[in-house]
Design an enzyme around this catalytic site. Structure first.
Site, mmCIF file in Angstrom:
data_model
loop_
_atom_site.group_PDB
_atom_site.id
_atom_site.type_symbol
_atom_site.label_atom_id
_atom_site.label_comp_id
_atom_site.label_asym_id
_atom_site.label_seq_id
_atom_site.Cartn_x
_atom_site.Cartn_y
_atom_site.Cartn_z
ATOM 1 N N HIS A 77 -0.494 4.637 -0.082
ATOM 2 C CA HIS A 77 -1.608 4.124 -0.873
ATOM 3 C C HIS A 77 -2.584 5.271 -1.121
ATOM 4 C CE1 HIS A 77 -3.129 3.826 3.218
ATOM 5 N NE2 HIS A 77 -4.343 3.455 2.828
ATOM 6 N N HIS A 79 -5.847 5.864 -0.354
ATOM 7 C CA HIS A 79 -7.007 6.252 0.457
ATOM 8 C C HIS A 79 -6.937 7.749 0.785
ATOM 9 C CE1 HIS A 79 -8.278 1.984 1.930
ATOM 10 N NE2 HIS A 79 -8.808 2.316 0.772
ATOM 11 N N ASP A 81 -7.617 9.650 3.245
ATOM 12 C CA ASP A 81 -7.038 10.171 4.494
ATOM 13 C C ASP A 81 -5.501 10.241 4.415
ATOM 14 O OD1 ASP A 81 -7.400 7.302 4.507
ATOM 15 O OD2 ASP A 81 -6.799 7.275 6.610
ATOM 16 N N HIS A 82 -4.908 9.610 3.396
ATOM 17 C CA HIS A 82 -3.459 9.694 3.179
ATOM 18 C C HIS A 82 -3.113 10.598 1.996
ATOM 19 C CE1 HIS A 82 -2.555 6.249 5.893
ATOM 20 N NE2 HIS A 82 -3.834 6.037 5.643
HETATM 21 ZN ZN LIG Z 1 -6.074 2.969 3.966
#
Ligand SMILES: [Zn+2]
Length: 262
Positions: A77, A79, A81-82
């Site tokens: 996804h 976000h 942090d990914h």
């Molecule tokens: Zn997330």
């Protein structure tokens, strides 16, 4: 799957037969130990979630890959942090980035429910699992009987419903994952944060029960007079670290929306 390896104390180096985790150095109350970057394949590789835009982490993943060519970068996804390091990592290894959300792609190809990505003779089956966010995906690795779950299921604690998520979708996604884990006889969940879960059905049942319980608590908080999301948080999350209250408030808002639509 013979080689489920779960190191003690850190998710770094967790592995199944063909997938290995390289932990990013971004621990926080929201990201647990940090973001798990999953590398799949021995001769060539797919990298799932390069993690935050952290040069040292991205270089570590690249160096760890050695001679392996990266064929594709996949995102569970959008976000940050990914996905935050995806663009830089794509530059480092010369591979496209595939994601459900076009804003996070680099290259022609998207990524959606039903897609099958192949690498090094392995298959990666894409499951659309909206809820945590609208663009959340999970990846089934049939050879390892393992499911990469991104933030849909975490290795510890529970996930939140983000601003662009939806609790009704999330509950359906959990049910779908549970059904898949049962029929496919999954042996591990490989989360986006926290340790590998060696009991997929137990973990998913726990998640589903927790959601139902929270909804009951929110109904009860409302009966006791809580009106705003913040008032609900003060009652339902009284025993939770206050650093998490803002996130809990987002989650509560999603649950109130869900209850109001029932
Ligand atoms: Zn997330």
């Amino acid at each position: 799957m013979s080689g489920l390896h779960i190191p003690l104390g850190t998710p770094d180096g967790s592995r199944t037969d063909h997938a290995e985790n390289l932990l990013a150095p971004n621990p926080s109350p929201m990201t647990l130990d940090g973001t798990n970057t999953w590398v799949i394949g021995e001769r060539e590789a797919v990298v799932v979630d390069p993690g935050p835009d952290d040069e040292a982490h991205l270089l570590r993943v690249r160096d760890h890959l050695g001679e392996r060519r990266v064929t594709e970068i996949l995102l569970t996804h959008g976000h940050p942090d990914h996905s935050g390091g995806a663009r830089r990592f794509a530059e480092l290894v010369g591979a496209p980035v595939r994601a459900l959300d076009p804003r996070h792609r680099l290259g022609e190809e998207g990524l959606a429910d039903g897609d099958v990505v192949t690498v090094d003779g392995l298959e990666i089956h894409v499951y659309g699992t909206p809820g945590h966010t609208f663009d959340s995906l999970c990846f089934w690795l049939p050879q390892d009987r393992a499911i990469l779950t991104g933030d849909t299921v975490l290795g510890r604690g529970t996930t939140i419903i983000a601003e662009d998520g939806d609790l009704g979708d999330y509950l359906r996604s959990l049910d779908r994952l549970r059904a898949a884990a049962e029929s496919l006889e999954a042996r591990a969940l490989l989360p986006g944060h926290g340790p590998v879960l060696p009991d997929p059905i137990g973990a998913l049942d726990g998640y589903i029960a927790h959601r139902r319980e929270r909804l009951d608590q929110i109904r009860e908080a409302r009966r006791r007079g809580a009106r705003t999301p913040r008032e609900v948080v003060e009652i339902v999350y009284a025993d939770v670290d206050r650093a998490l209250w803002p996130a809990a408030e987002v989650s509560v808002r999603a649950q109130l929306d869900y209850l109001d639509r029932l």
